[in-house]
Design an enzyme around this catalytic site. Structure first.
Site, PDB file in Angstrom:
ATOM      1  CB  SER A 191     -31.709 -17.317  39.746  1.00 12.83           C
ATOM      2  OG  SER A 191     -30.958 -16.864  40.606  1.00 12.83           O
ATOM      3  CG  ASP A 227     -27.582 -22.868  44.964  1.00  8.98           C
ATOM      4  OD1 ASP A 227     -27.554 -21.713  45.306  1.00  8.98           O
ATOM      5  OD2 ASP A 227     -28.677 -22.961  44.331  1.00  8.98           O
ATOM      6  CG  HIS A 270     -30.657 -20.182  43.434  1.00 12.95           C
ATOM      7  ND1 HIS A 270     -29.255 -20.420  43.022  1.00 12.95           N
ATOM      8  CD2 HIS A 270     -31.180 -19.227  42.864  1.00 12.95           C
ATOM      9  CE1 HIS A 270     -29.104 -19.607  41.948  1.00 12.95           C
ATOM     10  NE2 HIS A 270     -30.009 -18.617  41.922  1.00 12.95           N
TER      11      HIS A 270
END
Length: 447
Positions: free
Chosen positions: A161, A413, A416
């Protein structure tokens, strides 16, 4: 009387000298600067710290000026005058009044969980920092320059990702000049996508391949571990290798998950965190190294030397996470500004993973020398990323997480990156390296 006359003459001479001396010095200063500009002083090599990884030489001021740079001419002149190689990993984050390179609400390609502003993040100071190397300048990304270099090319971002995060950043930056068309989409969560910029015939693709090698991902209904076949790559990306002009590989985080490693179709090398299985626990470092070596060797073996187009391969190094606490136990990343250089050190697992990646890049470089038109480089973003705990979505991975008050546990998160955000700098460094290569090619051609 003659003595007095001579004394007066000497005093007038002294006064005249005192008056003329400052003007003489002022006259010499422009000449000195002119001399240094065209004939800089070259220090001995061992007096300048140089990195064997990302080293960009900035010796030309002929690049086009980005329309949105605060002082683009000065940055180019500084790099041109010094004519020294620059380690872009050696620097710090400094305040930047110009702000982000694009408007995240208009580019239309950001994964919702990284669109922090759209999800209600109000502390926007994280948008107003830029990376400043200590020994050179990093110019703001110039989309027109990028299009000039990549017209009629195909760029592929392959990996986990982080690869998706970076390609979406690049798409948003380029969208400020030209609108991309989504020409292909496949897989759950848009894991395989392709865009084309028709005005430049530039193609951007993203391939989901979190191990680079062939693997079977764990699932909710099957075994709670990944299966990796370290002796062969994932053909979902490798089958298109001949179509690529530039590739950015990105792996690391998925190697932290439980896994069983195979050196052949049936031969088990060992495992990482596999209680209950009759396999030797070996951790994941050796598996990561073998996967990278298999990946680079496959690229080298399959590269057709007769192909007239260059193939440039980058490996984006590991991007550290910033959880305060365990990621699955209310871990969060509440910091609102970057770390200072002396506040955070690269150590432990983050340093170990980066070290393996850098070593395998250097090893692959030496093996690729026999293959004309193939270039392998590291995109070393580990330290740059480590110093930005404020750039993650945090609780804003979900829309307006505090709309109903602060809950007992809000998922964060801290892996990211918000878009716009620190990951945009990865693409600025990528362009700097491409600029360096173009200047080298021009010098080799005698242009």
């Amino acid at each position: 009387m003659g003595f007095i006359t001579n004394l007066l003459k000497e005093q007038r001479h002294i006064l005249l000298t005192r008056k003329l001396l400052p003007w003489f010095i002022y006259a010499l200063l422009p000449l000195a600067f002119f001399r240094l500009y065209f004939h800089p002083i070259h220090l001995p090599e061992n007096s300048i710290h140089q990195s064997p990884q990302i080293v960009v030489s900035s010796s030309s001021s002929s690049l086009s000026t980005p329309p949105f740079s605060s002082s683009p001419v000065l940055e180019e002149e500084v790099n041109a005058i010094t004519e020294t190689s620059c380690d872009y990993t050696d620097g710090k984050w400094v305040p930047d009044k110009l702000g982000p390179l694009y408007n995240g609400s208009t580019c239309g390609t950001i994964k919702a969980a990284q669109n922090c502003i759209a999800h209600g993040r109000t502390d926007l100071d994280y948008l107003y920092w830029r990376w400043k190397p200590h020994k050179c300048s990093l110019s703001r990304f110039d989309p027109n320059k990028f299009f000039h270099l990549m017209t009629n090319k195909h760029i592929a971002f392959i990996g986990d990702s982080m690869a998706r995060n970076q390609v979406e950043s690049l798409l948003c930056i380029l969208s400020s000049v030209s609108k991309p068309h989504l020409v292909y989409r496949d897989g759950e969560d848009n894991k395989f996508r392709r865009w084309n910029f028709p005005s430049y015939n530039l193609t951007l693709s993203v391939y989901w391949s979190p191990f680079l090698v062939d693997g079977i991902e764990k699932s909710n209904t099957g075994p709670n571990h990944n299966k990796l076949f370290l002796h062969r790559v994932n053909e979902k990306w490798a089958v298109d290798l001949d179509d690529f002009h530039l590739v950015v590989f990105s792996i690391g985080h998925w190697y932290l998950h439980p896994a069983v490693y195979y050196e052949g179709d049936e031969l088990v090398m060992g495992c990482h965190y596999c209680p209950g299985l009759n396999h030797t626990e070996i951790g994941f470092y050796d598996a990561l190294r073998k996967a990278l070596r298999t990946t680079f060797q496959t690229v080298i073996d399959r590269r057709n030397p007769a192909n007239s187009d260059e193939l440039n391969i980058f490996l984006a190094t590991f991007s550290p996470s910033h959880f305060d606490g365990e990621w699955d136990k209310a871990g969060a990343c509440p910091k609102t500004k970057p770390y200072e250089e002396n506040e955070k050190k690269l150590e432990g697992m983050d340093a170990e993973i980066r070290g393996i990646e850098m070593e395998e890049v250097e090893e692959a470089k030496s093996r690729a020398k026999q293959n004309g038109g193939l270039r392998i480089e590291a995109l070393d973003v580990t330290k740059i990323s480590m110093l930005r705990p404020d750039g993650h979505p945090g609780p804003y991975m979900n829309p307006f997480p505090f709309a109903n008050g602060v809950g007992d546990r809000i998922q964060n998160d801290c892996v990211h990156w918000c878009l716009p955000g620190p990951v945009d700098t990865w693409n600025e460094i990528l362009l700097e390296i491409m600029n360096k290569w173009e200047r080298q090619s021009s010098r080799n051609r005698g242009l």
